[in-house]
Motif scaffolding. Sequence first.
Motif, PDB file in Angstrom:
ATOM      1  N   ASN A 115      -9.281  18.254 -15.801  1.00 58.61           N
ATOM      2  CA  ASN A 115      -9.325  19.295 -14.770  1.00 58.61           C
ATOM      3  C   ASN A 115      -8.001  19.277 -14.012  1.00 58.61           C
ATOM      4  O   ASN A 115      -7.242  18.304 -14.085  1.00 58.61           O
ATOM      5  N   MET A 116      -7.706  20.348 -13.288  1.00 59.68           N
ATOM      6  CA  MET A 116      -6.390  20.500 -12.676  1.00 59.68           C
ATOM      7  C   MET A 116      -6.136  19.519 -11.543  1.00 59.68           C
ATOM      8  O   MET A 116      -5.015  19.017 -11.381  1.00 59.68           O
ATOM      9  N   VAL A 117      -7.144  19.211 -10.752  1.00 61.94           N
ATOM     10  CA  VAL A 117      -6.941  18.278  -9.634  1.00 61.94           C
ATOM     11  C   VAL A 117      -6.528  16.904 -10.155  1.00 61.94           C
ATOM     12  O   VAL A 117      -5.557  16.295  -9.668  1.00 61.94           O
ATOM     13  N   ASP A 118      -7.236  16.403 -11.175  1.00 65.15           N
ATOM     14  CA  ASP A 118      -6.885  15.102 -11.753  1.00 65.15           C
ATOM     15  C   ASP A 118      -5.517  15.156 -12.429  1.00 65.15           C
ATOM     16  O   ASP A 118      -4.756  14.176 -12.398  1.00 65.15           O
ATOM     17  N   CYS A 119      -5.206  16.278 -13.037  1.00 64.29           N
ATOM     18  CA  CYS A 119      -3.920  16.448 -13.719  1.00 64.29           C
ATOM     19  C   CYS A 119      -2.758  16.333 -12.731  1.00 64.29           C
ATOM     20  O   CYS A 119      -1.803  15.575 -12.955  1.00 64.29           O
ATOM     21  N   VAL A 120      -2.840  17.077 -11.639  1.00 66.47           N
ATOM     22  CA  VAL A 120      -1.759  17.062 -10.644  1.00 66.47           C
ATOM     23  C   VAL A 120      -1.668  15.682  -9.979  1.00 66.47           C
ATOM     24  O   VAL A 120      -0.570  15.182  -9.702  1.00 66.47           O
ATOM     25  N   LYS A 121      -2.811  15.050  -9.753  1.00 68.26           N
ATOM     26  CA  LYS A 121      -2.820  13.692  -9.188  1.00 68.26           C
ATOM     27  C   LYS A 121      -2.095  12.722 -10.119  1.00 68.26           C
ATOM     28  O   LYS A 121      -1.287  11.890  -9.675  1.00 68.26           O
ATOM     29  N   ALA A 122      -2.355  12.838 -11.426  1.00 72.88           N
ATOM     30  CA  ALA A 122      -1.696  11.971 -12.408  1.00 72.88           C
ATOM     31  C   ALA A 122      -0.185  12.197 -12.407  1.00 72.88           C
ATOM     32  O   ALA A 122       0.599  11.241 -12.488  1.00 72.88           O
ATOM     33  N   CYS A 123       0.218  13.444 -12.327  1.00 74.98           N
ATOM     34  CA  CYS A 123       1.652  13.776 -12.280  1.00 74.98           C
ATOM     35  C   CYS A 123       2.311  13.173 -11.033  1.00 74.98           C
ATOM     36  O   CYS A 123       3.416  12.618 -11.099  1.00 74.98           O
ATOM     37  N   TYR A 124       1.626  13.295  -9.910  1.00 73.34           N
ATOM     38  CA  TYR A 124       2.137  12.784  -8.637  1.00 73.34           C
ATOM     39  C   TYR A 124       2.349  11.271  -8.728  1.00 73.34           C
ATOM     40  O   TYR A 124       3.348  10.737  -8.228  1.00 73.34           O
ATOM     41  N   GLU A 125       1.403  10.598  -9.395  1.00 78.35           N
ATOM     42  CA  GLU A 125       1.494   9.140  -9.525  1.00 78.35           C
ATOM     43  C   GLU A 125       2.596   8.720 -10.500  1.00 78.35           C
ATOM     44  O   GLU A 125       3.225   7.663 -10.326  1.00 78.35           O
ATOM     45  N   MET A 126       2.865   9.534 -11.511  1.00 76.89           N
ATOM     46  CA  MET A 126       3.864   9.184 -12.532  1.00 76.89           C
ATOM     47  C   MET A 126       5.295   9.531 -12.122  1.00 76.89           C
ATOM     48  O   MET A 126       6.249   8.847 -12.503  1.00 76.89           O
ATOM     49  N   ALA A 127       5.468  10.599 -11.365  1.00 70.02           N
ATOM     50  CA  ALA A 127       6.804  11.138 -11.096  1.00 70.02           C
ATOM     51  C   ALA A 127       7.559  10.324 -10.050  1.00 70.02           C
ATOM     52  O   ALA A 127       6.960   9.763  -9.125  1.00 70.02           O
ATOM     53  N   LYS A 128       8.877  10.263 -10.212  1.00 66.39           N
ATOM     54  CA  LYS A 128       9.763   9.607  -9.258  1.00 66.39           C
ATOM     55  C   LYS A 128      10.668  10.657  -8.620  1.00 66.39           C
ATOM     56  O   LYS A 128      10.902  11.728  -9.202  1.00 66.39           O
ATOM     57  N   PRO A 129      11.210  10.382  -7.421  1.00 69.87           N
ATOM     58  CA  PRO A 129      12.141  11.336  -6.794  1.00 69.87           C
ATOM     59  C   PRO A 129      13.254  11.733  -7.765  1.00 69.87           C
ATOM     60  O   PRO A 129      13.806  10.870  -8.462  1.00 69.87           O
ATOM     61  N   GLY A 130      13.517  13.029  -7.844  1.00 67.00           N
ATOM     62  CA  GLY A 130      14.524  13.542  -8.779  1.00 67.00           C
ATOM     63  C   GLY A 130      13.932  14.056 -10.075  1.00 67.00           C
ATOM     64  O   GLY A 130      14.618  14.734 -10.849  1.00 67.00           O
ATOM     65  N   ASP A 131      12.661  13.747 -10.318  1.00 63.26           N
ATOM     66  CA  ASP A 131      11.984  14.242 -11.525  1.00 63.26           C
ATOM     67  C   ASP A 131      11.501  15.683 -11.325  1.00 63.26           C
ATOM     68  O   ASP A 131      11.453  16.206 -10.208  1.00 63.26           O
ATOM     69  N   THR A 132      11.100  16.308 -12.441  1.00 69.79           N
ATOM     70  CA  THR A 132      10.444  17.619 -12.424  1.00 69.79           C
ATOM     71  C   THR A 132       9.093  17.493 -13.114  1.00 69.79           C
ATOM     72  O   THR A 132       8.997  16.859 -14.171  1.00 69.79           O
ATOM     73  N   VAL A 133       8.068  18.072 -12.507  1.00 70.32           N
ATOM     74  CA  VAL A 133       6.767  18.193 -13.159  1.00 70.32           C
ATOM     75  C   VAL A 133       6.659  19.613 -13.690  1.00 70.32           C
ATOM     76  O   VAL A 133       6.756  20.577 -12.927  1.00 70.32           O
ATOM     77  N   LEU A 134       6.484  19.740 -14.999  1.00 71.24           N
ATOM     78  CA  LEU A 134       6.483  21.050 -15.653  1.00 71.24           C
ATOM     79  C   LEU A 134       5.137  21.321 -16.318  1.00 71.24           C
ATOM     80  O   LEU A 134       4.756  20.625 -17.269  1.00 71.24           O
ATOM     81  N   LEU A 135       4.427  22.330 -15.826  1.00 66.19           N
ATOM     82  CA  LEU A 135       3.229  22.821 -16.516  1.00 66.19           C
ATOM     83  C   LEU A 135       3.688  23.847 -17.543  1.00 66.19           C
ATOM     84  O   LEU A 135       4.040  24.973 -17.201  1.00 66.19           O
ATOM     85  N   SER A 136       3.750  23.441 -18.802  1.00 65.58           N
ATOM     86  CA  SER A 136       4.146  24.337 -19.893  1.00 65.58           C
ATOM     87  C   SER A 136       3.282  23.972 -21.089  1.00 65.58           C
ATOM     88  O   SER A 136       3.713  23.275 -22.009  1.00 65.58           O
ATOM     89  N   PRO A 137       2.018  24.451 -21.111  1.00 67.85           N
ATOM     90  CA  PRO A 137       0.950  23.788 -21.871  1.00 67.85           C
ATOM     91  C   PRO A 137       0.945  23.946 -23.379  1.00 67.85           C
ATOM     92  O   PRO A 137       0.214  23.233 -24.064  1.00 67.85           O
ATOM     93  N   CYS A 138       1.692  24.911 -23.944  1.00 71.69           N
ATOM     94  CA  CYS A 138       1.701  25.164 -25.396  1.00 71.69           C
ATOM     95  C   CYS A 138       0.410  25.815 -25.894  1.00 71.69           C
ATOM     96  O   CYS A 138       0.339  26.191 -27.071  1.00 71.69           O
ATOM     97  N   CYS A 139      -0.600  25.918 -25.067  1.00 66.63           N
ATOM     98  CA  CYS A 139      -1.938  26.304 -25.527  1.00 66.63           C
ATOM     99  C   CYS A 139      -2.521  27.412 -24.660  1.00 66.63           C
ATOM    100  O   CYS A 139      -2.114  27.616 -23.513  1.00 66.63           O
ATOM    101  N   ALA A 140      -3.516  28.097 -25.217  1.00 67.37           N
ATOM    102  CA  ALA A 140      -4.292  29.046 -24.425  1.00 67.37           C
ATOM    103  C   ALA A 140      -5.101  28.276 -23.387  1.00 67.37           C
ATOM    104  O   ALA A 140      -5.291  27.068 -23.482  1.00 67.37           O
TER     105      ALA A 140
END
Length: 443
Positions: A396-421
């Motif tokens: 789900n999107m809430v868990d997805c964004v939370k995971a990104c927030y935990e993985m990313a470091k300052p200077g990184d980019t989080v990109l939602l570009s899913p390849c899928c419908a």
Amino acid sequence: MKRIVVLGAGESGAGAAVLAKKEGFDVFVSDTSMIKDKYKKLLDDHHIEWEEGHHTEEKILNADEVIKSPGIPKEAPMIQKLMAQKTPIISEIEFAGRYTHSKMICITGSNGKTTTTSLIYHIFKSAGYDVGLAGNIGRSLALQVAEDPHHYYVIELSSFQLDNMYQFRANIAILLNITPDHLDRYDFKFENYADAKMRITQNQTPDDCFIYWNDDPVIKKEMEKFDIHAVRCPFSELKEKGSIAYIEDGKYKLEYPTPFNMEQEELSLSGKHNLYNSLAAGLASNIAGIKKDVIRKSLSDFPGVEHRLEKVCKVGGVMYINDSKATNVDACWYALESMKTPTILILGGKDKGNDYSHIMDLVKQKCVGLVYLGADNKKLHDNFDQLGLPVRDTHNMVDCVKACYEMAKPGDTVLLSPCCASFDLFKNMEDRGDQFKAAVRKL
């Protein structure tokens, strides 16, 4: 009185029904899903009979002609029954084209359609042209023809719409690229999908123009199979043999029908894919006779398209980008190619027969982590886990964004570009992008 049945009562179907009623047909609308209130009101206001939640066979199979929503596959049982009895099935665009003599600027391609269509519309509006936006974006072409006609229409066309277009003619046809997409709707045969895209050139005359990407090997191969009567207007990044729109010495140049140039750095859209979109849009506008100063200004101030490399905001030194419109592998490739910082990539959704090998090298070069977002992420694990990147599995999107927030470091980019419908977890790609933006802004 001829009977027209419209299958699907979204923007396309409801608009087609209104035009059919205006033109004196006996009209019936049927949708197996629930119809939105605004479309029910539109149909009721025009005294058009409709049903939702099911199809009544006896009210459909007696049609003289059927206008089908592009979202309904030919394998649907009702479509199969109509085909078996040889009832003509057409698209809303085909139907609308019968009742207007306006100039049609039509855009298709696996990627870049919405951006290019929106950019051309922006240029035409800035020039003061009487223009409507239709097809996959904007308002129903049929409804505009019925109630709000324009001298020009800029129309984004999917392969599904082109499938059911037969006599419609594009005055300016644009084919941006052909890469594997929607193969589940084309018997998993790329050639069938490519042939559908080429239908944009059908019925064109020597008075019309066909704008296409000169570097696309699939388009080159397809053009050998089709009899194209329009003036050929190829574009490419470099001045290839025959290209009449290209980049040279840092300048954006058009040769046809009259010379035009501007500094490449003045273009508002960045990334290689957007360079192609800007070349196609500028060429179409130049052919339509729009003044050079308007083209130049419009290419410089175009704001971009929602859900296409849309910068959401920065949180903790991390930029979050919404590219929910990237519903195939090639669109994700273009997005990754434009990334300048270490990237956490969000992948997943309803797989359409994707071949992920095309983006593997870019994922290795650009990505520092992957977050899978889908009802079933097995294929993503099978393809990408081998790269050894940090991976998170979400549904789900809430868990997805939370995971990104935990993985990313300052200077990184989080990109939602899913390849899928998006249809496994979301209503559509807009809903996916909106949920992403909402979750990011709550961080």
